[in-house]
Design a protein around this motif. Structure first.
Motif, mmCIF file in Angstrom:
data_model
loop_
_atom_site.group_PDB
_atom_site.id
_atom_site.type_symbol
_atom_site.label_atom_id
_atom_site.label_comp_id
_atom_site.label_asym_id
_atom_site.label_seq_id
_atom_site.Cartn_x
_atom_site.Cartn_y
_atom_site.Cartn_z
ATOM 1 N N UNK A 183 0.835 -1.202 0.000
ATOM 2 C CA UNK A 183 0.000 0.000 0.000
ATOM 3 C C UNK A 183 0.871 1.254 0.000
ATOM 4 N N UNK A 184 0.319 2.318 -0.582
ATOM 5 C CA UNK A 184 0.928 3.647 -0.538
ATOM 6 C C UNK A 184 -0.210 4.661 -0.682
ATOM 7 N N UNK A 185 0.119 5.933 -0.410
ATOM 8 C CA UNK A 185 -0.871 6.993 -0.627
ATOM 9 C C UNK A 185 -0.460 7.831 -1.826
ATOM 10 N N UNK A 186 -1.447 8.448 -2.456
ATOM 11 C CA UNK A 186 -1.208 9.161 -3.711
ATOM 12 C C UNK A 186 -0.244 10.333 -3.548
ATOM 13 N N UNK A 195 2.537 4.463 -7.134
ATOM 14 C CA UNK A 195 2.220 3.128 -7.649
ATOM 15 C C UNK A 195 3.436 2.209 -7.573
ATOM 16 N N UNK A 196 4.584 2.694 -8.035
ATOM 17 C CA UNK A 196 5.811 1.911 -7.969
ATOM 18 C C UNK A 196 6.222 1.668 -6.526
ATOM 19 N N UNK A 197 5.976 2.651 -5.659
ATOM 20 C CA UNK A 197 6.337 2.518 -4.246
ATOM 21 C C UNK A 197 5.540 1.387 -3.589
ATOM 22 N N UNK A 198 4.232 1.336 -3.855
ATOM 23 C CA UNK A 198 3.401 0.264 -3.284
ATOM 24 C C UNK A 198 3.888 -1.101 -3.761
ATOM 25 N N UNK A 233 -0.862 -4.684 -5.350
ATOM 26 C CA UNK A 233 -0.576 -3.423 -4.662
ATOM 27 C C UNK A 233 -1.711 -2.438 -4.888
ATOM 28 N N UNK A 234 -1.774 -1.434 -4.018
ATOM 29 C CA UNK A 234 -2.914 -0.509 -4.034
ATOM 30 C C UNK A 234 -2.430 0.879 -3.620
#
Length: 291
Positions: A221-224, A230-233, A258-259
């Motif tokens: 998961x990551x935040x926008x 996206x790559x980070x998640x 991933x999300x």
């Protein structure tokens, strides 16, 4: 001159739901106009020298043909036998409950068949066992994927279907999916595992080893509002997967997704600066069986 029926023609036998054609001949000298009426004995009528009718019920039927004019009338009957047309059995569905199943657990098999009722069933369970019951049960003694085949036979034809049954080891109750592992948190904009996560990963790894061969679903998961979210998640999920692989978790057991959550969904955790979206989750899932 009064009408006279010279000939009456039609089938003596016909299949159910099939059109039957009837024709009649009357004397040419009959005074016009001549009224003609067919009565099929089931509430339906028709007019003319050539008609057709579909009988929906099997059995014997009496068809009456009557002609009349101002000088007189005539009537004839025709006997018809309607027989049922049996359709060959066709397997519509095969039900297997439960699926996946544990070793030693009873599996119930059923099938719904369209057309004529089968005269014979034959099930083969993929482990050398078989049954001729319509709705048998079976237990497997070893884990694996088994191809189960059912065949139905009748004098009118045969049909067969194959489904797969996934048999899993008889695992401890704490492995009953879905089972959520501990959450692994990351610093903002980071995908490197910290030393603080070792205990969490080790505890999850032991759980996943004890519950083999159940699938492990890993989701990053990551935040926008994080950098390259996206790559980070995806990178966070990959880092956790790599850690589980070093613990001996087979790659084929791991599913990765991933999300990225909107920035406004970020909520601080008890860890202070870390938000709930800066995390990786891992959950035990049942194996997916393919029919």
């Amino acid at each position: 001159m009064p009408p006279e029926i010279v000939g009456l023609y039609g089938p003596e036998r016909i299949g159910q739901d099939t059109a039957a054609v009837f024709t009649a001949r009357i004397n040419d000298e009959a005074t016009e106009p001549v009224r003609m009426l067919w009565d099929f004995g089931n509430g339906y009528e028709d007019r003319g020298l050539r008609v057709s009718h579909v009988f929906t019920t099997e059995g014997s039927h009496t068809v009456r043909f009557r002609v009349e004019n101002e000088r007189g009338h005539d009537m004839r009957t025709w006997m018809l036998r309607v027989r049922s047309l049996s359709r060959a059995p066709q397997i519509a569905t095969v039900q297997v409950q439960p699926n996946p199943v544990r070793v030693g657990e009873r599996v119930q098999y059923e099938t719904s068949v369209a057309g004529v009722a089968p005269a014979r069933y034959r099930w083969t369970f993929g482990d050398g066992s078989h049954s001729e019951e319509a709705a048998p049960t079976h237990r497997y003694e070893a884990p694996g994927t088994y191809a189960v085949r059912v065949r139905v036979d009748h004098a009118t034809g045969t049909d067969a279907r194959t489904v797969q049954v996934e048999v899993e080891p008889d695992l401890p109750d704490f492995c009953t999916p879905p089972v959520a592992g501990n959450v692994v948190y990351f610093a903002r904009n980071a995908s490197m595992l910290s030393e603080n996560t070792n205990a969490t990963l080790r505890e999850n790894g032991l759980l996943f080893q004890d519950c083999a061969p159940l699938l492990v679903h890993v989701e990053g998961h990551a935040t926008a509002d994080e950098r390259n979210a996206d790559a980070l998640a995806a990178d966070r999920a990959a880092a956790v997967v790599a850690a589980y692989r070093t613990m001996g978790i087979d790659a084929e057991r791991i599913q990765v997704t991933h999300h990225v959550a909107p920035a406004h969904e970020s909520k601080k955790t008890t860890k202070g600066s870390i938000t709930e979206q800066q995390r990786v989750e891992a959950t035990l899932q049942s194996r997916v069986s393919t029919e």
